[in-house]
Design an enzyme around this catalytic site. Structure first.
Site, PDB file in Angstrom:
ATOM      1  CG  ASP A 141      19.418  31.578  -7.650  1.00  9.11           C
ATOM      2  OD1 ASP A 141      19.695  30.475  -8.153  1.00  9.11           O
ATOM      3  OD2 ASP A 141      18.851  31.711  -6.536  1.00  9.11           O
ATOM      4  CB  SER A 183      18.964  26.700   3.842  1.00 12.52           C
ATOM      5  OG  SER A 183      19.416  27.940   3.331  1.00 12.52           O
ATOM      6  CD  GLU A 194      16.673  23.089 -11.060  1.00 11.24           C
ATOM      7  OE1 GLU A 194      17.264  24.095 -10.614  1.00 11.24           O
ATOM      8  OE2 GLU A 194      15.617  22.642 -10.579  1.00 11.24           O
ATOM      9  N   GLY A 253      18.587  24.590  -2.816  1.00 10.92           N
ATOM     10  CA  GLY A 253      17.813  24.305  -1.600  1.00 10.92           C
ATOM     11  C   GLY A 253      18.681  23.729  -0.507  1.00 10.92           C
ATOM     12  CG  HIS A 296      14.149  26.969  -3.789  1.00  7.17           C
ATOM     13  ND1 HIS A 296      13.658  26.897  -5.061  1.00  7.17           N
ATOM     14  CD2 HIS A 296      15.498  26.992  -3.907  1.00  7.17           C
ATOM     15  CE1 HIS A 296      14.667  26.893  -5.931  1.00  7.17           C
ATOM     16  NE2 HIS A 296      15.795  26.940  -5.243  1.00  7.17           N
ATOM     17  CB  SER A 307      16.324  35.383  -7.218  1.00  8.01           C
ATOM     18  OG  SER A 307      15.783  36.471  -6.470  1.00  8.01           O
ATOM     19  CG  ASP A 355      17.908  33.260  -0.214  1.00  7.94           C
ATOM     20  OD1 ASP A 355      18.163  34.046   0.717  1.00  7.94           O
ATOM     21  OD2 ASP A 355      17.105  33.544  -1.120  1.00  7.94           O
ATOM     22  CB  THR A 356      16.302  29.338   3.661  1.00  7.34           C
ATOM     23  OG1 THR A 356      15.472  29.334   2.503  1.00  7.34           O
ATOM     24  CG2 THR A 356      15.448  29.184   4.900  1.00  7.34           C
TER      25      THR A 356
HETATM   26  P1  13P Z   1      17.516  27.586   0.302  1.00 15.28           P
HETATM   27  O1  13P Z   1      16.102  28.067   0.302  1.00 15.28           O
HETATM   28  O2  13P Z   1      17.632  26.208   0.870  1.00 15.28           O
HETATM   29  O3  13P Z   1      18.455  28.531   0.953  1.00 15.28           O
HETATM   30  O4  13P Z   1      17.970  27.449  -1.237  1.00 15.28           O
HETATM   31  C1  13P Z   1      18.404  28.565  -1.972  1.00 15.28           C
HETATM   32  C2  13P Z   1      18.530  28.273  -3.434  1.00 15.28           C
HETATM   33  O5  13P Z   1      18.541  27.150  -3.892  1.00 15.28           O
HETATM   34  C3  13P Z   1      18.662  29.453  -4.312  1.00 15.28           C
HETATM   35  O6  13P Z   1      18.686  29.106  -5.669  1.00 15.28           O
HETATM   36  O1  G3H Z   2      15.535  30.410  -5.619  1.00 20.38           O
HETATM   37  C1  G3H Z   2      15.340  30.729  -4.486  1.00 20.38           C
HETATM   38  C2  G3H Z   2      16.144  31.755  -3.786  1.00 20.38           C
HETATM   39  O2  G3H Z   2      16.041  31.512  -2.415  1.00 20.38           O
HETATM   40  C3  G3H Z   2      15.732  33.162  -4.156  1.00 20.38           C
HETATM   41  O3  G3H Z   2      14.483  33.432  -3.658  1.00 20.38           O
HETATM   42  O4  G3H Z   2      13.100  34.339  -5.545  1.00 20.38           O
HETATM   43  O5  G3H Z   2      12.568  34.853  -3.128  1.00 20.38           O
HETATM   44  O6  G3H Z   2      14.568  35.879  -4.237  1.00 20.38           O
HETATM   45  P1  G3H Z   2      13.625  34.706  -4.187  1.00 20.38           P
HETATM   46 ZN    ZN Z   3      17.542  27.426  -6.226  1.00 17.78          ZN
END
Ligand code: 13P
Ligand code: G3H
Ligand code: ZN
Length: 342
Positions: free
Chosen positions: A83, A223, A142, A221, A186, A50, A265-266
């Site tokens: 990202d 996770s 998106e 999103g 997210h 990101s 990510d989460t």
């Molecule tokens: P999560 O927070 O559900 O892991 O989503 C990550 C995401 O969409 C990163 O772009």
């Molecule tokens: O887009 C969401 C991803 O989980 C990245 O998160 O912006 O905290 O690095 P971040």
């Molecule tokens: Zn995302």
């Protein structure tokens, strides 16, 4: 060097009817954990950063971490993806740095928070498509917005993707992949109970896939927020409130309907935090960071491995040879922005 374009990686996934996890990284241990899981399961992989990750790690460090990953794991096809790019400038800087794929998130204005209108989204995304395809780089767009706010990403307002607009958006922009908003958000707090088909609008994916069968769909999103991971954090002094994520079986349904990239990510954050809290609690006299980063890395590897197996990418790492960025650029020039799936 096994750096591939995301386009090739997703085309191959479409051919083989599987999905590919896109895992976020910020540091050495996360890169190592994902690459080890990829080796263990023989999976192609998407590693994404990101804007916040690039700021945290620093572009040069991130670049060399990825270079090390491709050197140490030459048998793994890996795409490096920006990202939630907030502007054409961010996407350009990622391309200049060597990313093989960028997301232009024109669903939000360049503050990464304010929902943008359709024409703005089309305009900035088209600009990025033209620039990126010239270098052979893949583009994700998106349409619709997710809920939740992750650092600087997200408006908090959910606008589900309209399938009619999705068709127009893909035609006008020429994106390779489209992130759709289906009610996820997210972060850890997605749903207050197990999501049913009312809350998680999987029908939108089915409808868009029917109308755009060759566009690779992306679930953000995604996770699953497993209770076991939340429980470890809470057992060792954490405070994560009861919450639900996206069930893996729903993602598998999505994969049957054109979802090829699944952003996670989460779950990796939860795994790392639980392992670190546990290590701290078990031996408060320890102060060597390796003592807690090693179990954190192992916990991330385990969750990534489980997702790679569930998404179906396991076993596909060696299916193909990477097409170079210049060769991809020639393909876009010859075939137009929407390549036919190879
Ligand atoms: P999560 O927070 O559900 O892991 O989503 C990550 C995401 O969409 C990163 O772009
Ligand atoms: O887009 C969401 C991803 O989980 C990245 O998160 O912006 O905290 O690095 P971040
Ligand atoms: Zn995302």
């Amino acid at each position: 060097m096994a750096l591939v374009t995301m386009r090739q990686l997703l085309d191959e996934a479409a051919e083989g009817d599987y999905g590919v996890g896109a895992f976020n990284v910020n540091n050495l241990e996360q890169v190592q954990a994902i690459m080890e899981a990829a080796r263990e399961t023989e999976s192609p992989v998407i590693i994404q950063a990101s804007r916040g990750a690039r700021k945290y790690s620093g572009d040069r460090f991130l670049y060399h971490l990825m270079e090390a990953a491709t050197e140490v794991y030459p048998e793994i096809s890996v795409a490096l993806h920006q990202d939630h790019g907030n502007s054409p400038e961010t996407c350009k800087s990622a391309i200049d740095l060597g990313f093989t794929s960028v997301m232009m998130d024109g669903s939000l204005m360049d503050d990464g928070k304010t929902p943008a209108d359709f024409d703005y989204n089309v305009r900035v995304t088209r600009e990025v498509v033209e620039m990126a395809h010239d270098s052979g780089v893949t583009v994700e767009g998106e349409l619709g917005t997710l809920g939740g706010i992750e650092d600087d990403v997200g408006s908090g307002e959910v606008i589900l993707t309209d399938p009619d607009q999705a068709v127009e958006f893909v035609e006008r922009t020429g994106v390779d992949a489209l992130a759709v908003a289906i009610g996820t958000s997210h972060g850890a707090y997605k749903f207050t109970k197990e999501p049913d088909r009312e809350v998680l609008a999987m029908h939108i994916i089915e409808e868009i896939n029917e109308r755009l069968p060759t566009t690779h769909l992306v679930m953000h999103g995604s996770s699953s927020v497993p209770k076991e991971l939340v429980d470890i954090i809470n057992e060792y002094g954490g405070d994560i409130k009861p919450t639900w994520g996206v069930p893996v079986r729903e993602i598998q349904e999505g994969i049957k309907h054109g979802v090829r990239k699944i952003n996670v990510d989460t779950d990796l954050r939860l795994a790392a935090t639980g392992a670190i809290r546990k290590a701290f609690a078990e031996d408060p006299s320890e102060f060597d960071p390796r003592y807690y980063l090693k179990p954190a890395r192992a916990a991330v590897q385990e969750v990534v491995k489980a997702r790679m197996e569930a998404f179906g990418q396991a076993g596909h790492a060696k299916d193909y040879d990477p097409i170079s960025l210049p060769d991809m650029a020639v393909r876009y020039k010859e075939q137009g922005h929407q390549l036919t799936v190879t």
